[in-house]
Structures are given as structure tokens and as C-alpha cells.
Scaffold this motif. Structure first.
Motif, PDB file in Angstrom:
ATOM      1  N   PHE A 174      -6.213 -24.819 123.785  1.00  0.00           N
ATOM      2  CA  PHE A 174      -5.896 -23.203 123.916  1.00  0.00           C
ATOM      3  C   PHE A 174      -5.191 -22.815 122.656  1.00  0.00           C
ATOM      4  N   ALA A 175      -4.271 -23.630 122.176  1.00  0.00           N
ATOM      5  CA  ALA A 175      -3.450 -23.497 120.850  1.00  0.00           C
ATOM      6  C   ALA A 175      -4.642 -23.464 119.610  1.00  0.00           C
ATOM      7  N   LYS A 176      -5.660 -24.317 119.646  1.00  0.00           N
ATOM      8  CA  LYS A 176      -6.506 -24.330 118.689  1.00  0.00           C
ATOM      9  C   LYS A 176      -7.392 -23.070 118.641  1.00  0.00           C
ATOM     10  N   ALA A 177      -7.756 -22.645 119.810  1.00  0.00           N
ATOM     11  CA  ALA A 177      -8.478 -21.415 119.800  1.00  0.00           C
ATOM     12  C   ALA A 177      -7.652 -20.460 119.292  1.00  0.00           C
ATOM     13  N   LEU A 178      -6.472 -20.198 119.475  1.00  0.00           N
ATOM     14  CA  LEU A 178      -5.517 -19.087 119.060  1.00  0.00           C
ATOM     15  C   LEU A 178      -5.622 -19.217 117.264  1.00  0.00           C
ATOM     16  N   SER A 179      -5.286 -20.752 116.864  1.00  0.00           N
ATOM     17  CA  SER A 179      -5.370 -20.908 115.374  1.00  0.00           C
ATOM     18  C   SER A 179      -6.662 -20.376 114.909  1.00  0.00           C
ATOM     19  N   ASP A 180      -7.816 -21.125 115.512  1.00  0.00           N
ATOM     20  CA  ASP A 180      -9.078 -20.600 114.825  1.00  0.00           C
ATOM     21  C   ASP A 180      -9.473 -19.119 115.022  1.00  0.00           C
ATOM     22  N   ALA A 181      -8.770 -18.324 115.732  1.00  0.00           N
ATOM     23  CA  ALA A 181      -8.861 -16.865 115.602  1.00  0.00           C
ATOM     24  C   ALA A 181      -8.338 -16.230 114.628  1.00  0.00           C
ATOM     25  N   GLY A 182      -7.516 -16.796 113.994  1.00  0.00           N
ATOM     26  CA  GLY A 182      -6.652 -16.293 112.825  1.00  0.00           C
ATOM     27  C   GLY A 182      -5.139 -16.413 112.917  1.00  0.00           C
ATOM     28  N   PHE A 183      -4.485 -16.775 113.871  1.00  0.00           N
ATOM     29  CA  PHE A 183      -3.135 -16.939 113.866  1.00  0.00           C
ATOM     30  C   PHE A 183      -2.698 -18.095 112.937  1.00  0.00           C
ATOM     31  N   ASP A 184      -1.716 -17.638 112.150  1.00  0.00           N
ATOM     32  CA  ASP A 184      -1.072 -18.549 111.275  1.00  0.00           C
ATOM     33  C   ASP A 184       0.320 -19.332 111.473  1.00  0.00           C
ATOM     34  N   LEU A 185       1.000 -18.800 112.466  1.00  0.00           N
ATOM     35  CA  LEU A 185       2.233 -19.165 113.086  1.00  0.00           C
ATOM     36  C   LEU A 185       2.533 -18.874 114.369  1.00  0.00           C
ATOM     37  N   MET A 186       3.020 -19.948 115.083  1.00  0.00           N
ATOM     38  CA  MET A 186       3.016 -19.872 116.628  1.00  0.00           C
ATOM     39  C   MET A 186       4.561 -19.737 117.176  1.00  0.00           C
ATOM     40  N   LEU A 187       4.976 -19.217 117.972  1.00  0.00           N
ATOM     41  CA  LEU A 187       6.495 -19.115 118.058  1.00  0.00           C
ATOM     42  C   LEU A 187       6.647 -19.962 119.545  1.00  0.00           C
ATOM     43  N   THR A 188       7.632 -21.006 119.528  1.00  0.00           N
ATOM     44  CA  THR A 188       7.657 -21.738 120.631  1.00  0.00           C
ATOM     45  C   THR A 188       9.119 -21.658 121.218  1.00  0.00           C
ATOM     46  N   ALA A 189      10.069 -20.803 120.735  1.00  0.00           N
ATOM     47  CA  ALA A 189      11.506 -20.582 121.353  1.00  0.00           C
ATOM     48  C   ALA A 189      11.276 -19.659 122.544  1.00  0.00           C
ATOM     49  N   ASN A 190      11.107 -20.047 123.684  1.00  0.00           N
ATOM     50  CA  ASN A 190      10.861 -18.949 124.671  1.00  0.00           C
ATOM     51  C   ASN A 190      11.328 -19.625 126.085  1.00  0.00           C
ATOM     52  N   ASN A 191      11.440 -18.782 127.228  1.00  0.00           N
ATOM     53  CA  ASN A 191      11.886 -19.335 128.289  1.00  0.00           C
ATOM     54  C   ASN A 191      10.809 -20.542 129.140  1.00  0.00           C
ATOM     55  N   HIS A 192       9.742 -20.480 128.569  1.00  0.00           N
ATOM     56  CA  HIS A 192       8.840 -21.628 129.257  1.00  0.00           C
ATOM     57  C   HIS A 192       8.834 -22.727 128.560  1.00  0.00           C
ATOM     58  N   THR A 193       9.572 -23.041 127.346  1.00  0.00           N
ATOM     59  CA  THR A 193       9.093 -24.024 126.315  1.00  0.00           C
ATOM     60  C   THR A 193       9.509 -25.412 127.039  1.00  0.00           C
ATOM     61  N   LEU A 194      10.251 -25.239 127.997  1.00  0.00           N
ATOM     62  CA  LEU A 194      10.913 -26.621 128.726  1.00  0.00           C
ATOM     63  C   LEU A 194      10.166 -26.946 130.062  1.00  0.00           C
ATOM     64  N   ASP A 195       9.279 -26.121 130.221  1.00  0.00           N
ATOM     65  CA  ASP A 195       8.420 -26.215 131.706  1.00  0.00           C
ATOM     66  C   ASP A 195       8.063 -27.516 131.852  1.00  0.00           C
ATOM     67  N   ARG A 196       7.600 -28.441 130.882  1.00  0.00           N
ATOM     68  CA  ARG A 196       7.481 -29.815 131.073  1.00  0.00           C
ATOM     69  C   ARG A 196       8.615 -30.647 130.218  1.00  0.00           C
ATOM     70  N   ASP A 232       1.325 -29.999 115.451  1.00  0.00           N
ATOM     71  CA  ASP A 232       1.289 -30.657 113.948  1.00  0.00           C
ATOM     72  C   ASP A 232       0.003 -31.424 113.733  1.00  0.00           C
ATOM     73  N   ASP A 233      -0.450 -31.907 114.692  1.00  0.00           N
ATOM     74  CA  ASP A 233      -1.991 -32.719 114.470  1.00  0.00           C
ATOM     75  C   ASP A 233      -2.979 -31.666 114.355  1.00  0.00           C
ATOM     76  N   SER A 234      -2.876 -30.403 114.736  1.00  0.00           N
ATOM     77  CA  SER A 234      -3.921 -29.531 114.696  1.00  0.00           C
ATOM     78  C   SER A 234      -3.545 -28.733 113.140  1.00  0.00           C
ATOM     79  N   GLY A 235      -2.441 -29.123 112.642  1.00  0.00           N
ATOM     80  CA  GLY A 235      -2.043 -28.374 111.606  1.00  0.00           C
ATOM     81  C   GLY A 235      -1.821 -26.954 111.683  1.00  0.00           C
ATOM     82  N   ILE A 236      -1.130 -26.750 112.653  1.00  0.00           N
ATOM     83  CA  ILE A 236      -0.526 -25.459 113.153  1.00  0.00           C
ATOM     84  C   ILE A 236       0.845 -25.305 112.945  1.00  0.00           C
ATOM     85  N   ALA A 237       1.186 -24.135 112.091  1.00  0.00           N
ATOM     86  CA  ALA A 237       2.594 -23.888 111.899  1.00  0.00           C
ATOM     87  C   ALA A 237       3.272 -23.354 113.045  1.00  0.00           C
TER      88      ALA A 237
END
Length: 358
Positions: free
Chosen positions: A93-115, A128-133
Motif C-alpha cells: 500500500f505504501a509502495k503504491a502511494l510512492s509509485d503514484a508520486g508521493f515524496d513524503l509520508m506523514l506517520t504522526a497520527n492517532n493510528h500510528t500505534l495501532d500495532r 526505509d526499505d522501500s526508500g520512502i521518506a
């Protein structure tokens, strides 16, 4: 001083061509979510997940910009994969977002600790493994200190991105992981550090507000005023899962700069079903360094987007421009979303019109 909106693109283009000024376009998208029905639609035989087609309609807009940002509102990593209330999505899912053209992903949100903290670590590892900032969460204090603020050179304009959340649904970080919470003294320090490191533009992406409310609450307004006084150039909000107003105006405390405020971009992709949550907006922001050497926000606009659900015949959920929905069963729903969104934008936006079609 802000020029009339219809003259801005022409003036910007002429200045950049004649004077060689630095110029950049940024795009921001709202909440990228993965509910159970989305996971079901992407699941393929053998246990893989394929997000083909999800972002094909939007990718040209992203790729015409110089830098694109999205709120990744789910951990990504190891199975089992789950939707609401505790999200977890595959890396694809993250890789598809990156492939579409997103350069940066935000991870500070209320679901970040769901796991929990293990999922946070796994998410960081997967990105990091996918080279996504990414920004907003960190494996430990040392990593945070080394990477905050995140400053990107975008066409010669050094742009700092910071990301904070109001909370994490009652879960607390453990095992040294760090989540950027909304703490004023920490934010002040981070903004000052960004300026010390020669950031031309400072952007705070913030998870705040009341879910499903189309107008900001008093806490959002107070914090936005504080960030404006602090000298932040942009505040990009998320969390309500519906759109809220946008403003572009001179900074009241720093008159040599402009201030861009988005209270909420709503959902980018999700399976939320009410008229207001089915869509969202992308914000397009144009930066220009003028002959005084200062990079400023000179134009901002929005693009309404809408999520079309799977047809249950192997298709994925898809994000499209809301005005371009041409499937009969979805056209009326998209029109309903647009009517309600335009009512908010037309009555409450300041100097932020609908972006002209390319």
C-alpha cells in the motif's frame, strides 16, 4: 501583498523565466486509509496485495508537482492485516502511494500505534526499505535528533517539514520509540532549529480537530494562531476525515511572509461512507523566491478528490478528481460530496480557489 488569483500563474511563470527565480509547486493530500473492504479488494491469491489502479487518475497531478505529501494513516508491515479500529496494511500500500508520486509520508497520527511500538518500528523499517521518506515517528530519540527537522531542497527552496499528532488513541510508546505529539515547547524548538538550519519555508503538518466537523474548533484556531506567530509558513491539518477551510494571507506577525493554513484535507482514500467522508481535497501550493532573496507562498488552490469503491469484480478502490466521476452509481454521490465541500470552501476559504484544470 497577494496578487489577484487569476494573475498569479502568469506572473510566476514570467518571473521564473526572466529573472531565474527559484520556484516550486507542492501538493498535499489527506488521510490514506485501509479499511477492511479495501484490503479485501486488494487481496490476491497466494496472500499478496495488489493496489494497481488505485491512484492512476491522480498520479499525473502528483507528478506535475515538484513535491507531494500524504498522511499515511495506518501502520504497514507484517500480517495479519486489519481495518478499523486498529489498522495494519501491507507494505505494498505504501509502495503504491510512492509509485503514484508521493515524496513524503506523514506517520504522526492517532493510528500510528495501532500495532503498538513493534508495529511502529516495522512501519519505519518498511518505509526505509522501500526508500520512502517519512516523518513524525522514530525508533528512538537519537534517530529523531538526527533527522528532525527534515529539510528538502525543492528546486533551490529549502523546505522543512514537521509532523505532530494530538494523541494515539490511548496507546503509549514503549521500547524507546518516539511519536511527535503536539507539545508547544518541542514544536517551538523544532521550528527554531529549522530556521537555524537555513530553511526557507517551514511547514507543520498536524493531526488535530474533531472528527466529522466541517469547521475548525477553538483549539485548532488557537494553535494555528500560535504557529503563525511562531513564524511557520504553512499549517496542513488532518484527522477530521472531512474537509475544513483553507486560508492564504499575509502573516499578521511577520509581514514580510505569507501564511497558508489548511484546517483539514479530509480523506484521500478510504472506505468511509457518509457524503462528507467519501472525498477530500488536495492542496496545491506554489513557492517563489523573489528578488529580496526570501522564498514565499504566492499561490494556493485545492483539487477535490473522491474515492470510488470496488465493483466486487476484482477492481480496487480508486481515487479520482471529484468532478470527473463518470460511473453512474457514483456520480450522484460525488456530486453530493462536492456540493457540501464547495459550500464550506466558497463561504470560508480565504484566497484559496479551486485549482484550474490542467
Amino acid at each position: 501583498m497577494l496578487l489577484p488569483t487569476h494573475l498569479l500563474p502568469l506572473v510566476i511563470s514570467l518571473l521564473s523565466l526572466i529573472m531565474g527565480y527559484d520556484e516550486a509547486e507542492l501538493i498535499f493530500a489527506g488521510d490514506a486509509m485501509q479499511h477492511s473492504a479495501q484490503l479485501d479488494a486488494a487481496r490476491r491469491p497466494g496472500g499478496s496485495y495488489d493496489y494497481s489502479g488505485c491512484f492512476d487518475s491522480i498520479a499525473p497531478l502528483l507528478n506535475m508537482a515538484d513535491f507531494a505529501v500524504v498522511n499515511l494513516e495506518t501502520p504497514v508491515g507484517d500480517p495479519p492485516y486489519t481495518g478499523y479500529p486498529c489498522f495494519n496494511a501491507p507494505e505494498s500500500f505504501a509502495k503504491a502511494l510512492s509509485d503514484a508520486g508521493f515524496d513524503l509520508m506523514l506517520t504522526a497520527n492517532n493510528h500510528t500505534l495501532d500495532r503498538r511500538s513493534k508495529g511502529l518500528r516495522r512501519t519505519i523499517s518498511a518505509l526505509d526499505d522501500s526508500g520512502i521518506a517519512h516523518i513524525g515517528t522514530y525508533v528512538n530519540d537519537s534517530t529523531r535528533n538526527e533527522t528532525v527537522p527534515a529539510i528538502f531542497n525543492i528546486n533551490g527552496i529549502h523546505t522543512a517539514f514537521l509532523n505532530y499528532t494530538y494523541g494515539t488513541n490511548g496507546f503509549t510508546p514503549s521500547d524507546d520509540v518516539v511519536v511527535n505529539y503536539i507539545e508547544k515547547e518541542q514544536i517551538r524548538h523544532d521550528v527554531q532549529l529549522a530556521r537555524f538550519n537555513h530553511a526557507d519555508i517551514v511547514i507543520v503538518c498536524i493531526h488535530w480537530g474533531d472528527e466529522y466537523r466541517l469547521l475548525p474548533n477553538s483549539n485548532q484556531k488557537e494553535l494555528a494562531d500560535w504557529l503563525e506567530e511562531l513564524g511557520v509558513d504553512m499549517v496542513i491539518g488532518a484527522h477530521p476525515h472531512v474537509i475544513q477551510p483553507m486560508e492564504l494571507r499575509p502573516n499578521r506577525f511577520h509581514p514580510d511572509r505569507n501564511f497558508f493554513l489548511v484546517y483539514s484535507l479530509g480523506n484521500f482514500i478510504s472506505n468511509m461512507r457518509t457524503p462528507d467522508t467519501r472525498g477530500g481535497a488536495m492542496a496545491s501550493v506554489r513557492l517563489l523566491r523573489s528578488n529580496d532573496g526570501i522564498a514565499r507562498i504566492v499561490e494556493a488552490s485545492y483539487i477535490p478528490v473522491f474515492t470510488i469503491a470496488s465493483d466486487r469484480q476484482g477492481s480496487n478502490y480508486r481515487v479520482v478528481e471529484a468532478e470527473k466521476v463518470n460511473i453512474p452509481v457514483w456520480r450522484e454521490r460525488a456530486a453530493d460530496f462536492l456540493k457540501r465541500a464547495r459550500n464550506i470552501f466558497d463561504n470560508h476559504n480565504i484566497n484559496v480557489p479551486r485549482k484550474n484544470a490542467y
